[in-house]
Every structure is written in C-alpha cells, then in structure tokens.
Design an enzyme around this catalytic site. Structure first.
Site, PDB file in Angstrom:
ATOM      1  N   CYS A   1       0.831  -1.213   0.000  1.00  0.00           N
ATOM      2  CA  CYS A   1       0.000   0.000   0.000  1.00  0.00           C
ATOM      3  C   CYS A   1       0.861   1.257   0.000  1.00  0.00           C
ATOM      4  O   CYS A   1       0.527   2.251  -0.658  1.00  0.00           O
ATOM      5  CB  CYS A   1      -0.913   0.024   1.220  1.00  0.00           C
ATOM      6  SG  CYS A   1      -2.066  -1.346   1.270  1.00  0.00           S
TER       7      CYS A   1
ATOM      8  N   ARG B   1      -7.906  -3.880  -3.415  1.00  0.00           N
ATOM      9  CA  ARG B   1      -7.317  -2.743  -4.146  1.00  0.00           C
ATOM     10  C   ARG B   1      -8.238  -2.416  -5.328  1.00  0.00           C
ATOM     11  O   ARG B   1      -8.088  -2.963  -6.411  1.00  0.00           O
ATOM     12  CB  ARG B   1      -5.913  -3.101  -4.638  1.00  0.00           C
ATOM     13  CG  ARG B   1      -4.979  -3.483  -3.525  1.00  0.00           C
ATOM     14  CD  ARG B   1      -3.598  -3.861  -4.001  1.00  0.00           C
ATOM     15  NE  ARG B   1      -2.870  -4.527  -2.934  1.00  0.00           N
ATOM     16  CZ  ARG B   1      -2.275  -3.894  -1.913  1.00  0.00           C
ATOM     17  NH1 ARG B   1      -2.290  -2.594  -1.855  1.00  0.00           N
ATOM     18  NH2 ARG B   1      -1.666  -4.583  -0.961  1.00  0.00           N
TER      19      ARG B   1
HETATM   20  C1  BEZ Z   1       0.456  -4.584   1.788  1.00  0.00           C
HETATM   21  O1  BEZ Z   1       1.643  -4.880   1.801  1.00  0.00           O
HETATM   22  O2  BEZ Z   1       0.053  -3.491   1.418  1.00  0.00           O
HETATM   23  C2  BEZ Z   1      -0.536  -5.612   2.214  1.00  0.00           C
HETATM   24  C3  BEZ Z   1      -0.292  -6.926   1.925  1.00  0.00           C
HETATM   25  C4  BEZ Z   1      -1.211  -7.892   2.319  1.00  0.00           C
HETATM   26  C5  BEZ Z   1      -2.371  -7.513   2.998  1.00  0.00           C
HETATM   27  C6  BEZ Z   1      -2.616  -6.188   3.243  1.00  0.00           C
HETATM   28  C7  BEZ Z   1      -1.709  -5.225   2.847  1.00  0.00           C
END
Ligand code: BEZ
Length: 217
Positions: free
Chosen positions: A53, A130
C-alpha cells in the site's frame, strides 16, 4: 459465511457513482460535491502502514501533477481511522519525502467500502481490496479495476486507461488492444448498410474491412 451475506450489490460500469459523506485527511466531504466538473479516481487500499500500500500510495502521490493536468482528482480510502491515516501520511513524508497530497477516506465503519464493493469477504472480511473507480465529470462510473491484497496495481495502466477514456469521449472513437497516446484509434463501425457502403468507399482511414478502420487523431 451464509450465501445471503455474500451477495452485495456492486456498482457497475455506467452506473451513477453512489453518493456518500465521509471524513478524509483533507476534511469532511460529500462525494457528489467533490471535484465538480472533474474526473475522479476513487481507490482503496487494504491498510495503512503496510508495504505494498505504501508503494501504491506513493505512486499516486508522485503522479499527482500528471493527474492534475488530466483534470483528475485522486481520493483514497481504507478501513482505518483518521488518526492512522494522519500518522501514516506523516510517517511516509518523514521517511521518504513523499507527501500524500490528496484526501484519504477514513472508513472504519466500512460504509463506503461496502457501497462500492471494495469489501470482498472471501479475500478479506476486514480490509478493502485494491479497487480503482474511474468516475467522469457527470459522476458516472466508467471503468473499474479490482486487485487482490497481495498484488500491487500498475500506475502506467491506470494512466493509460484514464487517457483512453478521455480520448474516446473527446473524439468519439474506440481504442484497440494496448492503445497508448499517439497510436491510431478505431473509427466506430457503421450501423446501417448505407453507412457500410460509405465506409467501403472512404479512403480517409486505414481500412482492413468496413468494420475495422483505424485513423490518426
Ligand atoms: C500490503 O503490503 O500493502 C498488504 C499486503 C497484504 C495484505 C494487506 C496489505
């Protein structure tokens, strides 16, 4: 989970963007009054202070001048508190110098995530997937992307489809496979026999046959 609970109404391409009120890092908003006469990219991320993110939000922030030049406002969302958002924005700015200079919705009660089908319970019951909603100045949803939690989006593709939508609207054309700015565009196919005959005699476009003609714009 009960079958009934799994069924949520997802907004679809062509729908009016559902309206909502929300708290954001830039203050409260009413979505129908946000970014009047502009395109809007409304996107969700699973959680603040997570690695993928952070790369995605930084990508949006770094391309903000380009989105401004395309008459497009950005607005993010996650199922986090406003306090978490503020702390994350500040942390990323301190650590990397990148400032998320667009509103991020604090959707702790999941109201907006559910309204936009961003909460997809078989992927996660607590974090938004996402999602990216491309919304035109008439507040109509024009394109939707959904990515899972473990795969980041592609900024080049986000920009490409935004430019494609705007180009299609401006010139009344369609865009072929892998189209990018500067490539030839597709002339809409004829709808009557008379139009078909005209197209067959029209040398102003590159014609494979009456239904597949390309031109420069
Ligand atoms: C992230 O790295 O943004 C992420 C990865 C897995 C679940 C939620 C966020």
């Amino acid at each position: 989970m009960e079958e009934q609970e799994k069924v949520t109404m997802m907004p679809r391409i062509g729908d009016q963007a559902p309206d909502f009120e929300a708290i954001t890092t830039k203050g409260p908003i009413k979505f129908s009054e946000f970014a009047k006469d502009k395109w809007v990219i409304l996107f969700s991320h699973p959680a603040d202070f997570t690695p993928v993110c952070t790369t995605e939000m930084s990508g949006f922030a770094e391309h903000k001048p380009l989105f401004d030049s395309l008459n497009t406002e950005l607005i993010g969302l996650s199922i986090d508190s406003i306090h978490a958002h503020l702390a994350w924005v500040n942390n990323v700015k301190e650590k990397t110098g990148v400032y998320f200079d667009f509103p991020i919705i604090a959707d702790l009660d999941m109201k907006v995530s559910k309204l936009y089908g961003m909460l997809q319970p078989n992927e996660s019951e607590t974090a938004a997937v996402r999602a990216v909603f491309f919304i035109d100045p008439a507040k109509k949803i024009r394109l939707i992307m959904y990515y899972p939690l473990n795969v980041g989006r592609n900024m080049d593709e986000i920009i490409r489809v935004l430019v494609a939508l705007q180009t299609s609207d401006k010139h009344g054309v369609a865009l072929p496979l892998n189209w990018k700015k500067g490539d030839k565009v597709i002339v809409p196919p004829p709808k009557t026999l008379e139009e078909m005959q005209q197209r067959l005699e029209d040398d102003s476009c590159e014609r494979i046959d009456f239904y597949l003609c390309k031109k420069e714009i």
